[in-house]
Design an enzyme around this catalytic site. Structure first.
Site: not given
Ligand code: PGA
Length: 247
Positions: A8-9, A95, A165, A210, A231-232
């Site tokens: 997820n960018w 989300h 999440e 994370s 995400g990140g």
């Molecule tokens: P993260 O985000 O991997 O940066 O914690 C996950 C997400 O929001 O889908």
């Protein structure tokens, strides 16, 4: 058992990054075992570009949100139909950044998920408790209600995914213990099967929050975890490719 790695960018990246990422991801995906599927969810204007570059059948693209109605006077919104036309096969709905930042209720998330399914997209329905919910021992109650209220009637085997999440784990570098993830996934499975009439093996629940190259293998090995929503770390080519290889 199928394992899904979704990136997820969010509101990051540009055309140059999309080209670089798709090239690297498709090269790595060509050597992945058949049970691994990769989903890239770039910002909507990059979907066409990304989809056009992908030839590997195990790499798909997805949107990050869609409207609950097929079309209309909704400035700035994106329809599920246009996402599909741009090449998307998935769409993230609910989300926590939309539930919190755009005040989206589970009722609305369910309508968006239903629209996605009717359009032929697979919604990735996100749920997760806040730190306050967890500290007050209400995590299961909150997540259970989100699952029940966000799951559309149209849910059938293979036409939706759920992503657990925990809000406090998103972008923080903190993750729940493996035992906490296993317990919550089991709970989400029980709520989902009860609600949909599906068998546990027909329901796929991803973990997100994370996820990195270092912890992806351990997380994906937990019972009831069908993959990860990243995400990140999905913005870094090497890191995301390591996560794919851990699946
Ligand atoms: P993260 O985000 O991997 O940066 O914690 C996950 C997400 O929001 O889908």
């Amino acid at each position: 058992m199928k394992k899904i790695v979704a990136g997820n960018w969010k509101m990051h990246g540009d055309a140059a990054m999309a080209e670089e990422m798709v090239e690297a991801v498709t090269a790595v995906a060509a050597d992945l075992p058949g049970h691994v599927e990769v989903i890239l969810c770039p910002p909507a204007p990059l979907l066409l570009l990304a989809a056009a570059m992908i030839e590997e059948p195990n790499v798909k693209v997805g949107g990050q949100d869609c409207h609950s109605l097929p079309e209309g006077a909704f400035t700035g919104d994106i329809s599920a139909g246009l996402l599909a036309e741009a090449g998307a096969e998935y769409v993230i709905v609910g989300h926590s950044e939309r539930r919190q930042g755009h005040s989206e209720s589970s009722d609305l998330v369910r309508k968006k998920a239903a629209r996605a399914i009717r359009t032929g997209l697979i919604p990735i329905i996100c749920v997760g408790e806040t730190a306050t919910d967890r500290d007050s021992r209400q995590a299961e109650e909150v997540v259970g209600a989100q699952v029940r209220d966000s799951l559309p009637e149209e849910a059938r085997e293979g036409n939706f995914l759920i992503a657990y999440e925990p809000v406090w784990a998103i972008g923080t570098g903190r993750t729940p213990t493996s035992d906490d993830i296993r317990k919550m996934h089991a709970y989400i499975l029980s709520v989902t099967t009860k609600r949909s009439g599906l068998a546990p093996e027909q329901v796929f629940v991803l973990y997100g929050g994370s996820v990195k190259g270092d912890n992806a293998g351990e997380i994906m090995a937990i019972e009831g975890v069908s993959g990860v929503l990243v995400g990140g770390a999905s913005l870094k080519v090497d890191e995301f490719c390591r996560i794919m290889q851990a699946a």
